[in-house]
Design a protein around this motif. Structure first.
Motif, PDB file in Angstrom:
ATOM      1  N   GLY A   1      -5.648  -5.092   5.525  1.00  0.00           N
ATOM      2  CA  GLY A   1      -4.732  -4.773   6.630  1.00  0.00           C
ATOM      3  C   GLY A   1      -4.325  -3.313   6.577  1.00  0.00           C
ATOM      4  N   VAL A   2      -4.796  -2.527   7.535  1.00  0.00           N
ATOM      5  CA  VAL A   2      -4.531  -1.096   7.489  1.00  0.00           C
ATOM      6  C   VAL A   2      -3.160  -0.730   8.047  1.00  0.00           C
ATOM      7  CG1 VAL A   2      -6.753   0.029   7.318  1.00  0.00           C
ATOM      8  CG2 VAL A   2      -6.077  -0.993   9.450  1.00  0.00           C
ATOM      9  N   ASN A   3      -2.395  -1.724   8.476  1.00  0.00           N
ATOM     10  CA  ASN A   3      -1.041  -1.416   8.915  1.00  0.00           C
ATOM     11  C   ASN A   3      -0.076  -1.317   7.747  1.00  0.00           C
ATOM     12  OD1 ASN A   3      -1.445  -1.129  11.581  1.00  0.00           O
ATOM     13  ND2 ASN A   3      -0.686  -3.138  12.171  1.00  0.00           N
ATOM     14  N   TYR A   4      -0.516  -1.693   6.580  1.00  0.00           N
ATOM     15  CA  TYR A   4       0.405  -1.790   5.451  1.00  0.00           C
ATOM     16  C   TYR A   4      -0.075  -0.953   4.286  1.00  0.00           C
ATOM     17  CZ  TYR A   4       1.810  -5.754   8.180  1.00  0.00           C
ATOM     18  OH  TYR A   4       2.220  -6.541   9.210  1.00  0.00           O
ATOM     19  N   PHE A   5       0.887  -0.384   3.601  1.00  0.00           N
ATOM     20  CA  PHE A   5       0.513   0.424   2.443  1.00  0.00           C
ATOM     21  C   PHE A   5      -0.149  -0.437   1.371  1.00  0.00           C
ATOM     22  CE2 PHE A   5       1.306   2.351  -1.677  1.00  0.00           C
ATOM     23  CZ  PHE A   5       0.745   3.594  -1.466  1.00  0.00           C
ATOM     24  N   VAL A   6       0.291  -1.696   1.222  1.00  0.00           N
ATOM     25  CA  VAL A   6      -0.326  -2.539   0.205  1.00  0.00           C
ATOM     26  C   VAL A   6      -1.679  -3.092   0.672  1.00  0.00           C
ATOM     27  CG1 VAL A   6       1.806  -3.240  -0.926  1.00  0.00           C
ATOM     28  CG2 VAL A   6       0.939  -4.556   1.001  1.00  0.00           C
ATOM     29  N   GLY A   7      -2.024  -2.840   1.932  1.00  0.00           N
ATOM     30  CA  GLY A   7      -3.277  -3.353   2.487  1.00  0.00           C
ATOM     31  C   GLY A   7      -4.503  -3.080   1.624  1.00  0.00           C
TER      32      GLY A   7
ATOM     33  N   VAL B   1     -10.813  -9.463  15.466  1.00  0.00           N
ATOM     34  CA  VAL B   1     -10.577 -10.050  16.784  1.00  0.00           C
ATOM     35  C   VAL B   1      -9.194 -10.683  16.866  1.00  0.00           C
ATOM     36  CG1 VAL B   1     -11.296 -11.872  18.351  1.00  0.00           C
ATOM     37  CG2 VAL B   1     -12.992 -10.404  17.308  1.00  0.00           C
ATOM     38  N   THR B   2      -8.775 -11.354  15.795  1.00  0.00           N
ATOM     39  CA  THR B   2      -7.523 -12.103  15.901  1.00  0.00           C
ATOM     40  C   THR B   2      -6.289 -11.264  15.585  1.00  0.00           C
ATOM     41  OG1 THR B   2      -7.913 -12.891  13.660  1.00  0.00           O
ATOM     42  CG2 THR B   2      -8.532 -14.354  15.468  1.00  0.00           C
ATOM     43  N   VAL B   3      -6.272 -10.594  14.444  1.00  0.00           N
ATOM     44  CA  VAL B   3      -5.045  -9.875  14.080  1.00  0.00           C
ATOM     45  C   VAL B   3      -5.216  -8.370  14.022  1.00  0.00           C
ATOM     46  CG1 VAL B   3      -4.003 -11.808  12.857  1.00  0.00           C
ATOM     47  CG2 VAL B   3      -5.470 -10.224  11.607  1.00  0.00           C
ATOM     48  N   GLY B   4      -6.432  -7.874  14.299  1.00  0.00           N
ATOM     49  CA  GLY B   4      -6.623  -6.431  14.321  1.00  0.00           C
ATOM     50  C   GLY B   4      -6.308  -5.772  12.994  1.00  0.00           C
ATOM     51  N   GLU B   5      -5.349  -4.852  13.009  1.00  0.00           N
ATOM     52  CA  GLU B   5      -5.063  -4.054  11.819  1.00  0.00           C
ATOM     53  C   GLU B   5      -4.136  -4.762  10.828  1.00  0.00           C
ATOM     54  OE1 GLU B   5      -5.141  -2.564  14.820  1.00  0.00           O
ATOM     55  OE2 GLU B   5      -6.831  -1.206  14.505  1.00  0.00           O
ATOM     56  N   GLU B   6      -3.707  -5.962  11.161  1.00  0.00           N
ATOM     57  CA  GLU B   6      -2.728  -6.624  10.293  1.00  0.00           C
ATOM     58  C   GLU B   6      -3.351  -7.127   8.998  1.00  0.00           C
ATOM     59  OE1 GLU B   6       0.812  -7.523  10.954  1.00  0.00           O
ATOM     60  OE2 GLU B   6       0.422  -5.639  11.971  1.00  0.00           O
ATOM     61  N   GLY B   7      -4.551  -7.680   9.097  1.00  0.00           N
ATOM     62  CA  GLY B   7      -5.252  -8.133   7.913  1.00  0.00           C
ATOM     63  C   GLY B   7      -4.555  -9.272   7.197  1.00  0.00           C
ATOM     64  N   VAL B   8      -5.025  -9.550   5.990  1.00  0.00           N
ATOM     65  CA  VAL B   8      -4.464 -10.647   5.202  1.00  0.00           C
ATOM     66  C   VAL B   8      -2.976 -10.406   4.933  1.00  0.00           C
ATOM     67  CG1 VAL B   8      -4.539 -11.769   2.954  1.00  0.00           C
ATOM     68  CG2 VAL B   8      -6.655 -11.236   4.146  1.00  0.00           C
ATOM     69  N   THR B   9      -2.633  -9.157   4.648  1.00  0.00           N
ATOM     70  CA  THR B   9      -1.230  -8.852   4.379  1.00  0.00           C
ATOM     71  C   THR B   9      -0.349  -9.276   5.545  1.00  0.00           C
ATOM     72  OG1 THR B   9      -2.097  -6.898   3.277  1.00  0.00           O
ATOM     73  CG2 THR B   9       0.284  -7.054   3.520  1.00  0.00           C
ATOM     74  N   GLY B  10      -0.790  -8.959   6.748  1.00  0.00           N
ATOM     75  CA  GLY B  10      -0.009  -9.313   7.925  1.00  0.00           C
ATOM     76  C   GLY B  10       0.100 -10.812   8.089  1.00  0.00           C
TER      77      GLY B  10
ATOM     78  N   ALA C   1      11.059  -7.501  -0.003  1.00  0.00           N
ATOM     79  CA  ALA C   1      10.266  -6.598  -0.835  1.00  0.00           C
ATOM     80  C   ALA C   1       9.729  -5.430  -0.014  1.00  0.00           C
ATOM     81  CB  ALA C   1       9.118  -7.357  -1.469  1.00  0.00           C
ATOM     82  N   ASN C   2      10.094  -5.428   1.275  1.00  0.00           N
ATOM     83  CA  ASN C   2       9.699  -4.341   2.174  1.00  0.00           C
ATOM     84  C   ASN C   2       8.206  -4.090   2.169  1.00  0.00           C
ATOM     85  OD1 ASN C   2      10.282  -2.444   4.104  1.00  0.00           O
ATOM     86  ND2 ASN C   2      10.219  -0.786   2.611  1.00  0.00           N
ATOM     87  N   LEU C   3       7.452  -5.170   2.260  1.00  0.00           N
ATOM     88  CA  LEU C   3       6.006  -4.998   2.312  1.00  0.00           C
ATOM     89  C   LEU C   3       5.583  -4.378   3.638  1.00  0.00           C
ATOM     90  CD1 LEU C   3       4.323  -8.082   0.715  1.00  0.00           C
ATOM     91  CD2 LEU C   3       4.226  -5.706   0.035  1.00  0.00           C
ATOM     92  N   GLU C   4       6.438  -4.557   4.651  1.00  0.00           N
ATOM     93  CA  GLU C   4       6.007  -4.096   5.964  1.00  0.00           C
ATOM     94  C   GLU C   4       6.260  -2.601   6.125  1.00  0.00           C
ATOM     95  OE1 GLU C   4      10.157  -5.307   7.170  1.00  0.00           O
ATOM     96  OE2 GLU C   4       8.886  -5.121   5.440  1.00  0.00           O
ATOM     97  N   GLU C   5       5.904  -1.897   5.095  1.00  0.00           N
ATOM     98  CA  GLU C   5       6.055  -0.457   5.186  1.00  0.00           C
ATOM     99  C   GLU C   5       4.944   0.090   6.059  1.00  0.00           C
ATOM    100  OE1 GLU C   5       6.453   3.207   2.078  1.00  0.00           O
ATOM    101  OE2 GLU C   5       5.887   1.245   1.405  1.00  0.00           O
ATOM    102  N   ARG C   6       5.225   0.183   7.337  1.00  0.00           N
ATOM    103  CA  ARG C   6       4.185   0.546   8.269  1.00  0.00           C
ATOM    104  C   ARG C   6       3.864   2.031   8.183  1.00  0.00           C
ATOM    105  NH1 ARG C   6       2.893  -2.511  12.659  1.00  0.00           N
ATOM    106  NH2 ARG C   6       3.675  -4.616  12.455  1.00  0.00           N
TER     107      ARG C   6
END
Ligand SMILES: Nc1ncnc2c1ncn2[C@@H]1O[C@H](COP(=O)(O)OP(=O)(O)O)[C@@H](O)[C@H]1O
Ligand SMILES: [Mg+2]
Lengths: 255, 340, 296
Positions: free
Chosen positions: B265-271, B307-316, B329-334
């Protein structure tokens, strides 16, 4: 013409840009001094945006020269010209939609300070830049939306953000392309007032493209009428708008 | 970006949660080799080493909105540097020489390549990236006398650090430290003035130019940062696999890092971290049972994720499922939210 | 000197021909639909394997050239069916270029993986059509007739496409929807966008499948050859310019011939040379030799 006692800041000499048959700029020449505010009017497709883009370097001229304080800058890239003080705001929406308003303006402050390649410094420690940004947001009445994403704001806000971002570059000359297009009547005057206050406060030169002729009369005592890539009239708005040929090109085209 | 970077005020209070999470995860990674088999340890080590190159893809994707297929070049350079110096022409196996050397070579090569392939964006950049990996591949494949051709170079002994020969466990800890160090460095870079201006470039090119951002130079520097990550990891990957072959340069290898980044998931730093673990884990699991199918399975997963979640990935997806706990834990550090 | 040059050109003809077809398959989608898709390289691979397998299964040693043509037609139709299916089931859900590049590169890996499952990794060959056609002599050089057949077919198809696009009313609809035209305008004038997109994918699939099938009797169907195909075709589009038929042909000749020369003179640079040509092109003409300035 204009402030002849001041030295010439920006000079365009016989700028030409043709798009195939379309003459977007046909040998245009213009000189503008520090503190001089010009307005540019003309029907859609007259070449106003093209002329401003030629000055900023976003469009390359077919021929002609551009000088800033006597120095030839014709071949320079837009980013270099921006650094030298020629900054433009856009007619259409050109904003960084995914940033907050604060980041949007801060980007330009960083750029003006030349901190492009500063990779290992945390941005929150750039206190001077952050201070400048906050100040600009205050000046342009944006402080209350500073944490909103730009894309979620209305059109009028985006215009003001664009202008504030341009001021962050500490321009010598500001080129303003229809700052109020698509903006409601009331907001329009507010935006113009914010902008003109800053232009006067910093004694900037400016070229403002504007459709609202009543506004044009308030903005400056010197206006230029453009038609098919040429300047066809120039002078005080009151005199110029009375001329037949001007009425023809402005009104005849459903202006 | 974190809320702290927006306002320029002090760090917000939840930084503690994040710090604790980091420390806990690092501690787990540090003690786990004591409890698991050698095989599993090697697998985790590989996951760790996949993180830096995946971060490279992530930086180019999340900040510049470009697809970086050419990470395999820098992995390959690092790997062959290790294989030549510590294996074939035994010169030195000192990591304090190999890692900086690979870093410098990667930076140099990325600088030169960037001039050519970072000229244009979109599919031009992607295709030129694939093309240049293939050019390297054929070069290495055909310089048989030097590189061993398709046989590659095997039997690369473990490296040494400060002159001390490292065991397999030592190599694991070095990988952990290097990977962690690069993660922290990337975090710093993502919160820097540099990153903000890269986001301006991908946000609106004309506006970026008109506020004086040197678009080409900054793009190239981002490419160098990405490549340097991969180059460093490449050295350790060579030791981890004990083997280097021309397939290290193959375009599909570069594409795997793109896949890993997307899975994470490229939207997240932990991606990229999640992505590296999931990718390497999946590759291992699927190929244990169906050796020929792992590329198919991962390819389908990536396609479905895009197709389904785009940049969200598994993390999203995980965040959606366990929203609240992870929010703390502030994982959603976009770094970038996509406008779609 | 001259005859040496001619020799290289003649030897490069098969690569030139398949690159013409394949690069236009890619650039046609890009030009008409504005869609980047790397799936074509997977179709190419499947086309090659399908041609060889079908030929062996249906004809064995008793080759008839007409039969081979029939099989080529089948491979093309298979390519069209696969690409249209890929569009309907998958690619139409991809909204941005970045998504398309990521997802279709993964799809290419999926195709590759499936080919590996079905056919394994050892190349299969069926060179009977190639041998059957015999050779001719051009200025003292022996040329297999199959080379000339390949080039002829590729050029003929390009001419047919050029005629279709520029002279027929359906072609007008395609161009109206293209990067050159105005999509919303075309829609307002009653051009069915879905149909145009589907047909574009079908034509693109035909070209990719045919490229694989046509080249198979010479190079065999080989797992891994999709990478070469992807590289040469995509670089040709960068060199020739998006959507230009003349550009596709010209770039295929440049890439094919230079690569052939490099393969003999400097084998290590065989694949670096096309990359270098593309780099130089981008510097001198950012939109390709014959390309127009599009949003890309
Ligand atoms: N990139 C371009 N390509 C082709 N024609 C253009 C381009 N940009 C502007 N033009 C043409 O140049 C003329 C002047 O455009 P513009 O400068 O935008 O006018 P204005 O801003 O006065 O409305 C128009 O006829 C327009 O169609
Ligand atoms: Mg305009």
């Amino acid at each position: 013409m204009g402030n002849n006692q001041q030295p010439v800041l920006l000079a365009a000499e016989k700028l030409r840009k043709f798009y195939g048959e379309v003459r977007a700029a046909n040998d245009i020449s213009l000189e503008i001094a520090q503190g001089q505010v010009l307005t540019l009017v003309g029907a859609n497709g007259a070449g106003k945006s093209t002329f401003l883009n030629l000055l900023t370097g976003l469009v390359k001229p077919d021929r002609g020269e551009i000088r800033l304080l006597g120095k030839r800058i014709t071949g320079l890239a837009p980013e270099q010209r921006a650094k030298m003080g020629i900054v433009k705001t856009f007619q259409l929406e050109h904003v960084f939609g995914d940033m907050t308003v604060f980041d949007h303006v801060r980007t330009a402050c960083l750029s003006a300070a030349g901190k492009h390649y500063s990779m290992f410094k945390d941005i929150s420690t750039e206190t001077e830049i952050n201070g400048q940004t906050e100040q600009l947001l205050e000046l342009f009445d944006l402080a209350r939306v500073s944490q909103s994403l730009v894309k979620n704001l209305g059109h009028g806000f985006k215009k003001v953000i664009d202008i504030a971002t341009s001021f962050a570059m500490k321009p010598k000359i500001l080129l303003v392309d229809e700052p109020t297009s698509g903006v409601g009547e009331e907001e329009k005057y507010h935006i113009m007032e914010l902008m003109m206050n800053q232009i006067r406060a910093n004694n900037l030169a400016a070229i403002i493209v504007e459709h609202d002729l009543n506004l044009v009369k308030d903005l400056s005592n010197e206006t230029i009428v453009m038609h098919e890539g040429e300047f066809i009239a120039r002078g005080a708005p009151g005199d110029v708008f009375g001329q037949d040929k001007v009425v023809e090109v402005l009104v005849g085209r459903g202006f | 970006m974190g809320a702290n970077t927006r306002t320029g005020r002090m760090m917000p209070s939840y930084i503690d949660d994040r710090l604790i999470a980091t420390i806990v995860l690092t501690a787990i990674a540090a003690v786990i080799p004591l409890f698991v088999s050698e095989y599993v340890r090697t697998l985790i080590q590989r996951c760790l080493l996949w993180i830096p190159p995946t971060f490279g893809v992530y930086i180019i994707y999340s900040l510049l909105r470009q697809v970086h297929f050419a990470q395999s070049i820098f992995i390959g350079l690092g790997s062959y540097i290790a294989a030549f110096l510590a294996g074939k022409y035994f010169v030195t196996s000192e990591l304090l020489i190999l890692l900086p050397l690979s870093l410098i070579v990667s930076i140099g090569v990325a600088y030169v390549l960037g001039i050519f392939i970072m000229r244009r964006t979109g599919f031009y950049f992607a295709i030129m990236g694939i093309a240049v990996t293939m050019a390297f591949w054929s070069l290495v494949y055909k310089m048989r006398q030097i590189t061993g051709g398709s046989d590659g170079i095997s039997d690369i002994k473990n490296p040494s650090l400060f002159g001390i020969q490292l065991g397999d466990q030592g190599l694991y800890y070095v990988s952990l430290v290097v990977s962690l160090g690069l993660i922290l460095l990337m975090r710093r870079i993502l919160h820097s003035p540099f990153s903000l201006q890269l986001r301006a470039i991908s946000g609106d090119l004309q506006k970026a130019e008109s506020i004086g951002i040197p678009v080409n130079g900054m793009r190239r520097l981002a490419f160098i940062v990405a490549g340097a990550n991969a180059g460093v990891a490449g050295v350790l990957l060579a030791f981890s696999y004990n083997y280097v072959g021309p397939t290290t340069f193959a375009w599909e290898f570069g594409a795997h890092f793109v896949q890993a980044a997307i899975i994470g998931g490229v939207n997240y730093f932990v991606g990229p971290i999640v992505g590296a673990f999931v990718f390497v884990g999946l590759e291992f699991l699927v190929s244990t049972w169906f050796p020929n199918l792992w590329e198919v399975v991962i390819g389908v997963i990536v396609a479905v994720i895009v197709v389904t979640v785009g940049e969200e990935g598994v993390t999203g997806i995980v965040k959606d499922l366990f929203g609240r706990t992870l929010k703390r834990a502030n994982l959603e550090e976009r770094t970038y939210s996509d406008g779609k | 000197m001259f005859s040496m040059g001619l020799r290289y050109i003649l030897n490069a003809l098969p690569v030139v021909s398949y690159v013409i077809l394949l690069s236009f398959s890619y650039s046609f989608l890009l030009y008409i639909c504005g869609r980047v898709s790397l799936t074509f390289a997977g179709i190419y691979l499947v086309g090659a394997y399908a041609t060889v397998s079908l030929s062996i299964a249906l004809m064995g040693n008793s080759l008839s050239f007409a039969g081979f043509m029939g099989i080529l037609l089948l491979a093309s139709l298979l390519g069209a069916a696969m690409l249209v299916a890929s569009y309907l089931c998958f690619e139409r859900f991809l909204k941005t270029d970045v998504h398309r590049m990521v997802a279709t590169s993964s799809l290419l890996l999926v195709f590759r993986g499936l080919v590996k499952v079905v056919w394994g990794t050892t190349p299969v060959t069926y060179s009977a059509p190639f041998l059957e056609l015999g050779v001719s002599e051009i200025a003292g050089n022996i040329v297999p007739n199959y080379y000339l057949f390949m080039l002829g077919l590729a050029l003929l198809l390009m001419l047919a496409l050029a005629y279709f696009l520029n002279r027929t009313s359906w072609g007008m609809r395609f161009r109206a929807s293209s990067l050159d035209g105005d999509r919303t305008m075309a829609q307002a004038c009653g051009v069915n966008q879905n149909l145009v997109t589907l047909m574009t994918f079908a034509i693109s699939g035909v070209l990719a499948g045919l490229a694989g099938g046509l080249y198979a009797p010479i190079a065999g169907a080989a797992y891994g050859s999709e990478a070469n195909a992807l590289l040469l075709a995509a670089l040709s589009v960068i060199i020739g310019g998006v959507g230009s038929i003349g550009g596709a042909v010209l770039a295929a000749f440049i890439v094919g011939i230079v690569r052939a020369v490099a393969a003999i003179k400097m084998p290590v640079l065989e694949l670096a040379v096309p990359f270098i040509i593309a780099s130089v092109t981008l510097m001198l003409r950012p939109f390709g030799i014959w390309g127009k300035e599009f949003r890309y």
